[in-house]
Design a protein around this motif. Structure first.
Motif, PDB file in Angstrom:
ATOM      1  N   SER A 271       0.848  -1.192   0.000  1.00  0.00           N
ATOM      2  CA  SER A 271       0.000   0.000   0.000  1.00  0.00           C
ATOM      3  C   SER A 271       0.884   1.243   0.000  1.00  0.00           C
ATOM      4  CB  SER A 271      -0.896   0.012   1.237  1.00  0.00           C
ATOM      5  OG  SER A 271      -1.565   1.264   1.361  1.00  0.00           O
ATOM      6  N   PRO A 272       0.535   2.276  -0.808  1.00  0.00           N
ATOM      7  CA  PRO A 272       1.285   3.536  -0.766  1.00  0.00           C
ATOM      8  C   PRO A 272       1.225   4.131   0.642  1.00  0.00           C
ATOM      9  CG  PRO A 272      -0.253   3.504  -2.611  1.00  0.00           C
ATOM     10  CD  PRO A 272      -0.595   2.328  -1.755  1.00  0.00           C
ATOM     11  N   THR A 273       2.159   5.012   0.920  1.00  0.00           N
ATOM     12  CA  THR A 273       2.253   5.565   2.272  1.00  0.00           C
ATOM     13  C   THR A 273       2.267   7.083   2.256  1.00  0.00           C
ATOM     14  OG1 THR A 273       4.669   5.417   2.158  1.00  0.00           O
ATOM     15  CG2 THR A 273       3.491   3.562   3.184  1.00  0.00           C
ATOM     16  N   VAL A 274       2.068   7.639   3.438  1.00  0.00           N
ATOM     17  CA  VAL A 274       2.177   9.072   3.670  1.00  0.00           C
ATOM     18  C   VAL A 274       3.137   9.267   4.829  1.00  0.00           C
ATOM     19  CG1 VAL A 274       0.950  11.200   4.259  1.00  0.00           C
ATOM     20  CG2 VAL A 274      -0.209   9.417   2.923  1.00  0.00           C
ATOM     21  N   GLU A 275       4.096  10.193   4.668  1.00  0.00           N
ATOM     22  CA  GLU A 275       4.985  10.534   5.781  1.00  0.00           C
ATOM     23  C   GLU A 275       4.554  11.875   6.357  1.00  0.00           C
ATOM     24  OE1 GLU A 275       9.675  11.220   7.039  1.00  0.00           O
ATOM     25  OE2 GLU A 275       9.187  10.431   5.056  1.00  0.00           O
ATOM     26  N   HIS A 410      11.956   9.087  14.118  1.00  0.00           N
ATOM     27  CA  HIS A 410      12.188  10.025  15.230  1.00  0.00           C
ATOM     28  C   HIS A 410      11.133  11.130  15.294  1.00  0.00           C
ATOM     29  CE1 HIS A 410      15.672   7.631  15.651  1.00  0.00           C
ATOM     30  NE2 HIS A 410      16.403   8.245  14.751  1.00  0.00           N
ATOM     31  N   ASP A 411      11.186  12.130  14.420  1.00  0.00           N
ATOM     32  CA  ASP A 411      10.190  13.209  14.507  1.00  0.00           C
ATOM     33  C   ASP A 411       9.179  13.136  13.365  1.00  0.00           C
ATOM     34  OD1 ASP A 411      11.920  13.883  12.524  1.00  0.00           O
ATOM     35  OD2 ASP A 411      12.317  15.921  13.222  1.00  0.00           O
ATOM     36  N   SER A 412       9.107  11.995  12.718  1.00  0.00           N
ATOM     37  CA  SER A 412       8.090  11.786  11.688  1.00  0.00           C
ATOM     38  C   SER A 412       7.664  10.324  11.685  1.00  0.00           C
ATOM     39  CB  SER A 412       8.607  12.205  10.305  1.00  0.00           C
ATOM     40  OG  SER A 412       9.594  11.316   9.843  1.00  0.00           O
ATOM     41  N   PHE A 413       6.521  10.066  11.073  1.00  0.00           N
ATOM     42  CA  PHE A 413       5.994   8.707  10.960  1.00  0.00           C
ATOM     43  C   PHE A 413       5.590   8.452   9.512  1.00  0.00           C
ATOM     44  CE2 PHE A 413       5.109   9.795  15.382  1.00  0.00           C
ATOM     45  CZ  PHE A 413       5.479   8.648  16.063  1.00  0.00           C
ATOM     46  N   ILE A 414       5.661   7.179   9.116  1.00  0.00           N
ATOM     47  CA  ILE A 414       5.171   6.735   7.816  1.00  0.00           C
ATOM     48  C   ILE A 414       4.033   5.763   8.072  1.00  0.00           C
ATOM     49  CG2 ILE A 414       5.712   5.438   5.721  1.00  0.00           C
ATOM     50  CD1 ILE A 414       8.573   6.434   5.937  1.00  0.00           C
ATOM     51  N   VAL A 415       2.871   6.041   7.467  1.00  0.00           N
ATOM     52  CA  VAL A 415       1.693   5.187   7.649  1.00  0.00           C
ATOM     53  C   VAL A 415       1.066   4.900   6.288  1.00  0.00           C
ATOM     54  CG1 VAL A 415       1.176   6.000   9.977  1.00  0.00           C
ATOM     55  CG2 VAL A 415       0.215   7.216   8.002  1.00  0.00           C
ATOM     56  N   PRO A 416       0.282   3.827   6.182  1.00  0.00           N
ATOM     57  CA  PRO A 416      -0.412   3.558   4.923  1.00  0.00           C
ATOM     58  C   PRO A 416      -1.399   4.677   4.604  1.00  0.00           C
ATOM     59  CG  PRO A 416      -0.467   1.639   6.378  1.00  0.00           C
ATOM     60  CD  PRO A 416       0.033   2.779   7.192  1.00  0.00           C
ATOM     61  N   TRP A 470      -3.306   2.678  -9.433  1.00  0.00           N
ATOM     62  CA  TRP A 470      -1.921   2.842  -8.969  1.00  0.00           C
ATOM     63  C   TRP A 470      -1.800   2.465  -7.500  1.00  0.00           C
ATOM     64  CZ3 TRP A 470      -0.344   6.346  -5.141  1.00  0.00           C
ATOM     65  CH2 TRP A 470       1.030   6.386  -4.916  1.00  0.00           C
ATOM     66  N   ILE A 471      -2.781   2.824  -6.687  1.00  0.00           N
ATOM     67  CA  ILE A 471      -2.743   2.503  -5.263  1.00  0.00           C
ATOM     68  C   ILE A 471      -2.709   0.990  -5.065  1.00  0.00           C
ATOM     69  CG2 ILE A 471      -4.115   2.524  -3.131  1.00  0.00           C
ATOM     70  CD1 ILE A 471      -5.030   5.334  -3.879  1.00  0.00           C
ATOM     71  N   THR A 472      -3.526   0.275  -5.809  1.00  0.00           N
ATOM     72  CA  THR A 472      -3.630  -1.167  -5.610  1.00  0.00           C
ATOM     73  C   THR A 472      -2.504  -1.950  -6.281  1.00  0.00           C
ATOM     74  OG1 THR A 472      -5.114  -1.276  -7.520  1.00  0.00           O
ATOM     75  CG2 THR A 472      -6.124  -1.117  -5.341  1.00  0.00           C
TER      76      THR A 472
END
Length: 492
Positions: A271-275, A410-416, A470-472
Motif C-alpha cells: 500500500s502507498p504511504t504518507v509521511e 524520530h520526529d516523523s511517521f510513515i503510515v499507509p 496505482w494505489i492497488t
C-alpha cells in the motif's frame, strides 16, 4: 572472487538465528562434512557459532551477492566490549564469543568462504576489520538448502532495551516493572514489523539503495548502500548516560537510513504511504518544558535565522536548524562547535565557520529563543529525546493494537494511505499526555492522502480510477514483485 568491493560490507549479525529443522540439518551437514576434524571439542558450542556465521552469510548472499560480512578476528574484540562485554550479557543472548574466529578460519580452510584480512588504521590509511563472503562451494549449498529467508530471524529474547554509558558502550542494568513493560511493547512492535512487507517498488535486484553524496561516510569517496531486506527491520530503544530518563528513541530499520526522496516511495504491505513530519518537535518540546505552547504564541519557523556569510535562505535555515538542535544536545560551547563541524556536510554547504561566526550564531539563537536559552548547551537534548520517545511509544502502541503498520523516523511517521487522520489524532493525544501541551504542527510529504483522493476524485472520475489502480498495483519492478510474492507466500 576477484575484484570484490571490500568496502561494501556490514558487520556480522551475531543475533542471527533459526530453530527451523532444515536449518539445523544444514548446519549439521556443513560441520560433519567440512569442519569435523578436531577431536575432544565441544560440538554444541562450535555448531552454535557456525550456525550464526552460516545463516548470516546466507541472508547477505540471498539479498545482495556482492555484500561482504565484516567480522572481528582478534580475541581482544570479544572481551573488551567491541563485540560483547566479557562474560554473560543480556546483549549476547546466544553467548557468542571468541569461537567465532576459529569457525571463520575453518570455513576458509574448507574453501567455503572467501576471506580478506583486515588491518589496523594509521594517519595515512583508514583501517578495517576482516571481510568474509560465501565461496562458490557454499553458494551451491545455499541454492540447494531446504529453508528460506523467512525461516531465519532472531531469538525471542534478543534485547530490545539498550542502556549505554557516556562513552556509548552498552552497560548492564536491573530489570524493573516499567522496563519490562517497555520491552514487551517493543517486542510486539517488532512482531508487527516482521510480518509487514516493507519495500520500494522501483528497487529491483539487488534490493539496495545507493545513498547520495551528502549521506556518504565522512572522509570517504566510496559508494554507500542501504540494503532493503526482511532482516533489516529489527527495532530497539536506546537510552543514554546510564539513565532511563535520557534518550530512549526507537532505532533500527533500513527506512531510517535513507533520504525522504526514497522514503516517499515506501509501500507497506504493497500500500502507498504518507509521511507526516511534526515540525520542529525538539524545539517545541523545549518550549513545553518552559511551560510555553510555541505554536500558540507564534507562526514563525524556529529555524528561520540569519547566518553570517550565508546568503542562500535555504542554506541559512538548514545550517541554523542543525546548529540549534546540536546546541540542545551539547553540554558546552566547545563540544557544540566540534559536533557542528563533524555533522555539517561541507560539500553541500561550502562555508567557513570559525569560532567567532559560530559564537555569533549561538547568540542569535539565544536572542530569538530567550525562553529556552537556559537549555542551550546544557545537555538537555537527551532529556527531550526521552519525551519524544514516549510520545512515539504512545502512537506505536495504538497502531500495534489494530495490527496496522507504522514506521518511525524520530520526529516523523510513515503510515499507509488513509491512516493519516488517525496518526494526527494520536499525536495530539500523545503530546498532551506526555508533554502536557496540545500545540503541534504537521507537515505532509508530497504523497497522495485519502482526503485529496476523495476530494479530487469526485470531480474527475477517470483520474480517480487511474489513481486507484496505482494505489492497488503501482508500477513494481520484477525484483519487487518477487520479494512481495515470497513474503505473501510465507506469511499468508
Amino acid at each position: 572472487m576477484a575484484d570484490r568491493d571490500y568496502q561494501h560490507s556490514r558487520p556480522l549479525d551475531v543475533h542471527c538465528w533459526s530453530e527451523h529443522t532444515e536449518a539445523n540439518k544444514f548446519v549439521d551437514y556443513v560441520y560433519d562434512t567440512y569442519l569435523n576434524n578436531q577431536s575432544n571439542e565441544n560440538k554444541r558450542i562450535k555448531k552454535r557459532h557456525l550456525k550464526v556465521v552460516l545463516l548470516d552469510l546466507y541472508v547477505a548472499w540471498l539479498n545482495d551477492p556482492d555484500l561482504n560480512i565484516a567480522v572481528h578476528m582478534t580475541t581482544g574484540a570479544y572481551s573488551d566490549g567491541t563485540v560483547f562485554n566479557k562474560g554473560k550479557s543480556r546483549y549476547n543472548e546466544l553467548n557468542i564469543k571468541v569461537s567465532t574466529i576459529e569457525i571463520v578460519h575453518r570455513l576458509h580452510e574448507a574453501d567455503l568462504i572467501g576471506f580478506q584480512k583486515g588491518f589496523e588504521g594509521s594517519p595515512e590509511w583508514q583501517g578495517y576489520i576482516s571481510r568474509i563472503w560465501p565461496s562458490n562451494k557454499l553458494t551451491s549449498l545455499f541454492e540447494d538448502a531446504a529453508f528460506g529467508e523467512f525461516d531465519i530471524g532472531y531469538t525471542d529474547n534478543r534485547e530490545t532495551i539498550i542502556l549505554r554509558d557516556e562513552e556509548k558502550d552498552k552497560v548492564e542494568y536491573t530489570d524493573k516493572t516499567h522496563i519490562k513493560q517497555m520491552r514487551l511493547a517493543v517486542q510486539q512492535y517488532n512482531k508487527l514489523l516482521e510480518k509487514t512487507f516493507i519495500d520500494i517498488q522501483s528497487v529491483d535486484k539487488p534490493a539496495r539503495i545507493e545513498l547520495p553524496e551528502g549521506k556518504r561516510r565522512r572522509r570517504s569517496n566510496r559508494r554507500v548502500f542501504v540494503n532493503i531486506t526482511h532482516h533489516d527491520k529489527f527495532v530497539r530503544r536506546i537510552f543514554n548516560n546510564k539513565s532511563f530518563s535520557d534518550g530512549g528513541r526507537f532505532y533500527g530499520g533500513w527506512w531510517q537510513q535513507i533520504d525522504s526522496k526514497f522514503r516517499k516511495d515506501i509501500r507497506l504491505n504493497n500500500s502507498p504511504t504518507v509521511e507526516i513530519d511534526y515540525s520542529a518537535l525538539h524545539v517545541i518540546l523545549a518550549y513545553a518544558e518552559a511551560n510555553i505552547d510555541y505554536w500558540q504564541t507564534t507562526n514563525q519557523d524556529p529555524y528561520d535565522l540569519p547566518v553570517i556569510g550565508v546568503n542562500n535562505p535555504e542554506h541559512c535555515r538548514d545550517i541554523a536548524k542543525l546548529f540549534l538542535l546540536l546546541s540542545l544536545n551539547a553540554s558546552d560551547e566547545k563540544k557544540l562547535y566540534k559536533a557542528f563541524r563533524n555533522e555539517l556536510n561541507y560539500r553541500e554547504y561550502p562555508y567557513d565557520f570559525p569560532n567567532d561566526v559560530l559564537a555569533e550564531l549561538l547568540d542569535t539563537i539565544k536572542e530569538h529563543h530567550p525562553d529556552i536559552s537556559q537549555l542551550i548547551c546544557s545537555g538537555a537534548g537527551l532529556r527531550l529525546m526521552n519525551i519524544d520517545s514516549r510520545i512515539c511509544d504512545y502512537v506505536i502502541a495504538d497502531f500495534v493494537k489494530t495490527d496496522t503498520p507504522i514506521l518511525t523516523i524520530h520526529d516523523s511517521f510513515i503510515v499507509p494511505i488513509g491512516k493519516e487522520d488517525r496518526l494526527n489524532q494520536l499525536m495530539k493525544e500523545a503530546f498532551e499526555d506526555v508533554a502536557h501541551k496540545v500545540g503541534i504542527k504537521v507537515k505532509y510529504n508530497q504523497n497522495l492522502t485519502k482526503t485529496l483522493l476523495y476530494a479530487h476524485g469526485t470531480q474527475d472520475r477517470d483520474w480517480y480510477l487511474r489513481v486507484f489502480n496505482w494505489i492497488t498495483k503501482g508500477n513494481p519492478t520484477n525484483g519487487y514483485q518477487r520479494r512481495l510474492e515470497r513474503h505473501r507466500k510465507h506469511f499468508s
